[in-house]
Design a protein around this motif. Structure first.
Motif, mmCIF file in Angstrom:
data_model
loop_
_atom_site.group_PDB
_atom_site.id
_atom_site.type_symbol
_atom_site.label_atom_id
_atom_site.label_comp_id
_atom_site.label_asym_id
_atom_site.label_seq_id
_atom_site.Cartn_x
_atom_site.Cartn_y
_atom_site.Cartn_z
ATOM 1 N N VAL A 1 0.840 -1.206 0.000
ATOM 2 C CA VAL A 1 0.000 0.000 0.000
ATOM 3 C C VAL A 1 0.871 1.249 0.000
ATOM 4 C CG1 VAL A 1 -1.764 1.289 1.250
ATOM 5 C CG2 VAL A 1 -1.907 -1.198 1.130
ATOM 6 N N ASN A 2 1.932 1.219 0.791
ATOM 7 C CA ASN A 2 2.845 2.353 0.849
ATOM 8 C C ASN A 2 3.426 2.651 -0.528
ATOM 9 O OD1 ASN A 2 4.586 4.343 2.094
ATOM 10 N ND2 ASN A 2 6.235 2.867 1.943
ATOM 11 N N ASP A 3 3.888 1.622 -1.226
ATOM 12 C CA ASP A 3 4.462 1.812 -2.557
ATOM 13 C C ASP A 3 3.418 2.362 -3.531
ATOM 14 O OD1 ASP A 3 6.847 0.833 -1.605
ATOM 15 O OD2 ASP A 3 6.592 -1.183 -2.443
ATOM 16 N N SER A 4 2.210 1.833 -3.463
ATOM 17 C CA SER A 4 1.151 2.289 -4.360
ATOM 18 C C SER A 4 0.767 3.739 -4.079
ATOM 19 C CB SER A 4 -0.069 1.377 -4.238
ATOM 20 O OG SER A 4 -1.010 1.646 -5.263
ATOM 21 N N LEU A 5 0.765 4.112 -2.806
ATOM 22 C CA LEU A 5 0.462 5.502 -2.447
ATOM 23 C C LEU A 5 1.531 6.452 -2.978
ATOM 24 C CD1 LEU A 5 -0.818 5.132 1.224
ATOM 25 C CD2 LEU A 5 -2.154 5.914 -0.736
ATOM 26 N N HIS A 6 2.777 6.031 -2.937
ATOM 27 C CA HIS A 6 3.856 6.865 -3.484
ATOM 28 C C HIS A 6 3.647 7.103 -4.976
ATOM 29 C CE1 HIS A 6 6.482 7.663 -0.130
ATOM 30 N NE2 HIS A 6 6.484 6.393 0.232
ATOM 31 N N VAL A 7 3.261 6.064 -5.697
ATOM 32 C CA VAL A 7 2.973 6.223 -7.126
ATOM 33 C C VAL A 7 1.795 7.189 -7.315
ATOM 34 C CG1 VAL A 7 2.233 5.057 -9.237
ATOM 35 C CG2 VAL A 7 3.875 3.941 -7.703
ATOM 36 N N LEU A 8 0.763 7.018 -6.485
ATOM 37 C CA LEU A 8 -0.407 7.893 -6.563
ATOM 38 C C LEU A 8 -0.012 9.352 -6.380
ATOM 39 C CD1 LEU A 8 -3.651 7.646 -6.635
ATOM 40 C CD2 LEU A 8 -3.490 8.068 -4.180
#
Length: 575
Positions: A519-526
């Motif tokens: 989730v952390n990685d996906s939020l960074h992309v977001l």
């Protein structure tokens, strides 16, 4: 605990047998006398049975480090991290949080009792001590379009669960003030069960502080000024200093804390995204902020541990003393809160920023209603048109970065249909009902996001968690809303009618079924995609957006029925 267990602990305390574990060569923080102790810590069955000179089956050498009580987060919504309780625990344990008091009202607003049950069951699979307060206001206000309604009778059976400490933040101040029947039942049920009652007094007058205390409400985490804090303290409340991902109140409230009243203050995060939890931590971050701002370190650590335990009646938490659970932190630098080891009930759980405990295989098997929570018919750009009178001014929500409160301002109308104006930073905001496909959408105007193109949308919109979107044009707003239905809820960024990136949250539209790191990685992309639609602010736009639907925090908010004046507690027209 049975007699045999007590005898074992007494024998170890009296040195008739070895303790299970002893910790040597550490400086122990005494949060009662606010001094350092040089002694062994003797532990049996996960409980401290003595301070002094002891022998143990296992010896841990603290190597001169300081040993302090594990941190306690006094009020947090796990759902705001966007991960399950198991993944939440993995995020906070390395940062020294060993106990939390959580309110599952986010998932309860979507799925009622099934949501609460899911959170309790998941919490039992982690070494983090997770205690629950039952949601008091589902929905937050009677006119809200939540996915569930919880009456006093729906909550009562949950008081039998050992993890449940009481009734969570009572935010429907109108029901409290007018003595509405079901609210009175909720308050009395908690009181008669010997439980605590949390407050939520955002922007309320001293008269309402009197009313809340008369209703047995014990604390408030919505304090934003020194004056508010002192007013609540003198009326017998505890005050939480909050530092979440949006609401950051520690520095504003800290001047109220002194040696005479410090025991009535403690820390909480309330709402914090998983990326912030992983990067800066939780209560450890607040302790560090407070010390840097000049608070005595002993008081800062006391606010981070003992005081919350006392407020909630957790009489085995918050201190290093006989009879207390061995929830301990090894600290190499007291001012920087440099944690090298986290222990829970005498077991090493995390070391040097990494979890080391044996993790159970997570088995997420939520009720199907939790996995199919986004229900709405496909929308198009025509659904977001706002007809206006060109002769009248428009009411506009003005956001305050890094705060939950908003301001009401006005802007002139240009023609008979509102068109977002990126030069004046006047964007369109929409709240779309998503629980029962009612086709009810509230439309308004907001200033402060600074978008130059595209749209944002999320199913995280406190507290009813309908879809909330902000954008520069109707096509992108419609595309963002439809994208959330397609992925079962979450967060999305859209430009030119196409998705740039989404973070799916399939469990109630609030929680991921993936790891905290994923989730952390996906939020960074977001967040990287935000620059493509012109966002340059120093705040989290998704978190700010998610609170614009909460009609119990002043001044002006949005619901599925339109603009809502919180102080007048009524909907108002756009012009």
């Amino acid at each position: 605990m049975n007699k045999e267990t007590l005898v074992k602990r007494l024998d170890a305390s009296a040195r008739r047998r070895k303790a299970d574990t002893i910790i040597k060569n550490g400086k122990i923080m005494d949060v009662f006398n606010q001094e350092w102790i040089q002694a062994d810590i003797a532990i049996t069955d996960g409980v401290i049975i003595g301070l002094g000179q002891y022998e143990g089956e296992e010896t841990i050498d603290a190597e001169g480090q300081m040993i302090v009580p594990g941190f306690i987060d006094g009020h947090v919504h796990i759902e705001s991290s966007m991960v399950t309780p198991i993944e939440f625990a993995k995020a906070v344990l390395p940062h020294g949080v060993t106990t939390i008091i959580t309110d599952p009202h986010e998932i309860a607003n979507v799925a009622g009792g099934k949501g609460i049950k899911f959170m309790i069951e998941q919490a039992r699979k982690t070494p983090l001590n997770i205690h629950f307060m039952l949601p008091s206001s589902v929905p937050a206000a009677s006119f809200e379009r939540s996915g569930a309604i919880l009456k006093a009778a729906d909550l009562k059976s949950f008081y039998k669960e050992e993890e449940v400490l009481g009734l969570a933040e009572v935010m429907d101040y109108v029901s409290v003030g007018q003595g509405e029947d079901d609210m009175l039942d909720k308050l009395l049920d908690a009181k008669l069960a010997g439980k605590r009652i949390d407050g939520h007094l955002a922007g309320l007058s001293t008269d309402f502080v009197n009313i809340y205390r008369t209703a047995f409400v014990l604390n408030d985490h919505e304090v934003t000024t020194k004056e508010e804090a002192l007013d609540r303290i003198r009326r017998g409340m505890y005050v939480m200093l909050r530092e979440g991902s949006v609401a950051k109140n520690v520095l504003n409230v800290l001047p109220a804390v002194n040696e005479k009243n410090a025991r009535r203050f403690f820390f909480c995060t309330d709402d914090k995204h998983v990326d912030d939890l992983l990067e800066e931590g939780s209560i450890n971050h607040q302790v560090k902020i407070a010390i840097k701002a000049g608070l005595d370190p002993f008081l800062a650590y006391q606010l981070g541990s003992l005081n919350a335990a006392e407020c909630y009646g957790l009489d085995t938490k918050g201190a290093i003393a006989p009879g207390y659970d061995a929830d301990l932190l090894f600290i190499s630098n007291i001012e920087n809160v440099s944690i090298t080891k986290t222990m829970v009930k005498g077991q090493t759980i995390a070391e040097k920023g990494r979890n080391v405990y044996q993790k159970e295989q997570e088995s997420i098997t939520p009720d199907q209603s939790l996995l199919q929570s986004v229900r709405l018919a496909p929308l198009n750009k025509q659904d977001f048109v706002i007809p206006i009178d060109p002769k009248k001014n428009i009411r506009v929500i003005r956001i305050i970065p890094n705060q939950l409160e908003t301001k009401l301002i006005s802007a002139p109308a240009a023609n008979s249909v509102f068109q977002p104006d990126i030069n004046q930073d006047l964007l369109k905001i929409a709240v779309v009902e998503r629980h029962k496909a009612l086709r009810e959408t509230g439309l308004g105007v907001v200033q402060g996001f600074g978008l130059k193109d595209g749209a944002l949308a999320t199913t995280i919109s406190h507290d009813s968690h309908n879809i909330i979107a902000v954008g520069t044009n109707d096509t992108d707003i419609a595309a963002a809303v439809n994208q959330l239905q397609e992925i079962g809820g979450g967060l999305t960024v859209v430009k030119g009618g196409k998705e740039l990136h989404s973070v799916p949250l399939p469990i109630a539209g609030l929680l991921s079924d993936q790891s905290a790191e994923w989730v952390n990685d996906s939020l960074h992309v977001l967040h990287e995609q935000l620059s493509l639609i012109g966002f340059t602010g120093d705040f989290n736009p998704f978190l700010t957006l998610s609170f614009l639907a909460l009609p119990v925090i002043p001044d002006i908010k949005m619901t599925t029925k339109g603009l809502f004046d919180v102080k007048a507690f009524q909907h108002i027209s756009l012009q």
